[in-house]
Write a protein that holds these residues in place. Structure first.
Motif, mmCIF file in Angstrom:
data_model
loop_
_atom_site.group_PDB
_atom_site.id
_atom_site.type_symbol
_atom_site.label_atom_id
_atom_site.label_comp_id
_atom_site.label_asym_id
_atom_site.label_seq_id
_atom_site.Cartn_x
_atom_site.Cartn_y
_atom_site.Cartn_z
ATOM 1 N N ASN A 128 0.798 -1.222 0.000
ATOM 2 C CA ASN A 128 0.000 0.000 0.000
ATOM 3 C C ASN A 128 0.833 1.276 0.000
ATOM 4 O O ASN A 128 0.299 2.359 -0.240
ATOM 5 C CB ASN A 128 -0.938 0.006 1.210
ATOM 6 N N VAL A 179 0.568 4.420 -5.792
ATOM 7 C CA VAL A 179 1.146 3.965 -4.525
ATOM 8 C C VAL A 179 1.903 5.114 -3.861
ATOM 9 O O VAL A 179 2.877 5.619 -4.418
ATOM 10 C CB VAL A 179 2.101 2.780 -4.752
ATOM 11 N N GLY A 257 -3.284 -2.493 -2.825
ATOM 12 C CA GLY A 257 -1.892 -2.270 -3.148
ATOM 13 C C GLY A 257 -1.695 -2.235 -4.647
ATOM 14 O O GLY A 257 -2.576 -1.864 -5.391
#
Length: 272
Positions: A128, A179, A257
């Motif tokens: 993440n 991200v 993620g």
């Protein structure tokens, strides 16, 4: 609940190691096992990679972030070491909620052997956020952050084939990266006073390239992350952003993620 670290909220019982064989190699993940209350055990969590060359101070950084203490006797990380920090998302607002931040300190060998890369790839699933750590006194460790980011974001690309000088770098690739990234420079105390301006100017280019905020500190001095400092604010903002992307984004592809993320292609990178 305080965000000063995991140790302030939980009582650590022991440390265990899980060793497995993967793609012909062996990797080890060290977990800190904690005695948790029923309420704490039910907390949502996010996974943050801590990447950078060996010796830049990743283990010392993670220990400081999670235990709020200086790591007295750092050792080389084999495989991956995982520690946990407690974060109060949007602290002081009606939306405040407590989360676990799992910090995955990945061993820093940048070797080209396919077995090394294949072994590390298992740590890059469902991530993440990423902390990119470099030694402010070691220019090579700063250059290698491009390689680490390439390896983590593509997962199947070779980190040794990246050009890191005399080229043009497309910052737009990271502008579109879902991200969250945070750039951390260590060993700030070891930079001579007359060299600090030059070093910080150089690292500012890294921050722009990765479209990320930067924190510079000395991992042996907790005051660099003391409450109310700009570093502490940036750190909290980064963790909140990671949580936001994981739990509150409307884009389903970003919810777990970057397992299914867009491939990044670095044709040529620069480092001035």
């Amino acid at each position: 609940m305080s965000t000063n670290g995991f140790a302030s909220s939980l009582s650590l019982c022991n440390q265990s190691a899980s060793t497995n064989r993967y793609a012909g190699g062996v990797f080890t993940i060290f977990f800190r096992v904690a005695a948790v209350t029923k309420k704490m055990a039910s907390l949502d969590r996010v996974k943050v990679l801590v990447l950078g060359d060996s010796g830049v101070g990743k283990s010392s950084l993670v220990h400081l972030l999670c235990q709020n203490q200086v790591l007295g006797n750092p050792s080389w990380t084999v495989g991956c070491s995982v520690d946990v920090r407690v974060q109060d998302y949007k602290e002081g607002t009606p939306d405040e909620k407590t989360y676990y931040i799992e910090l995955w300190d990945v061993g820093g060998s940048i070797g080209s052997a396919s077995s090394v890369k294949s072994t590390r790839a298992v740590f890059y699933n469902s991530v993440n956020g990423i902390m990119l750590v470099h030694d402010l006194t070691n220019k090579k460790s700063s250059q290698n952050l491009y390689r680490w980011s390439l390896e983590a974001l593509n997962k199947d690309s070779s980190p040794t084939g990246v050009i890191v000088s005399n080229g043009d770098y497309d910052r737009e690739q990271f502008a579109e990266n879902p991200v969250p990234l945070l750039l951390i420079g260590t060993k700030f105390d070891q930079i001579p006073e007359n060299k600090r301006s030059e070093v910080l100017t150089r690292t500012a280019f890294l921050s722009e390239d990765f479209n990320a905020e930067e924190i510079n500190l000395d991992c042996t001095n907790p005051r660099y992350l003391a409450a109310g400092t700009s570093n502490a604010v940036k750190l909290s903002r980064f963790f909140d952003k990671v949580i936001e992307k994981r739990y509150f984004t409307r884009d389903p592809s970003q919810m777990t993620g970057f397992t299914d993320r867009k491939r990044f292609n670095f044709k040529s990178l620069h480092y001035d």
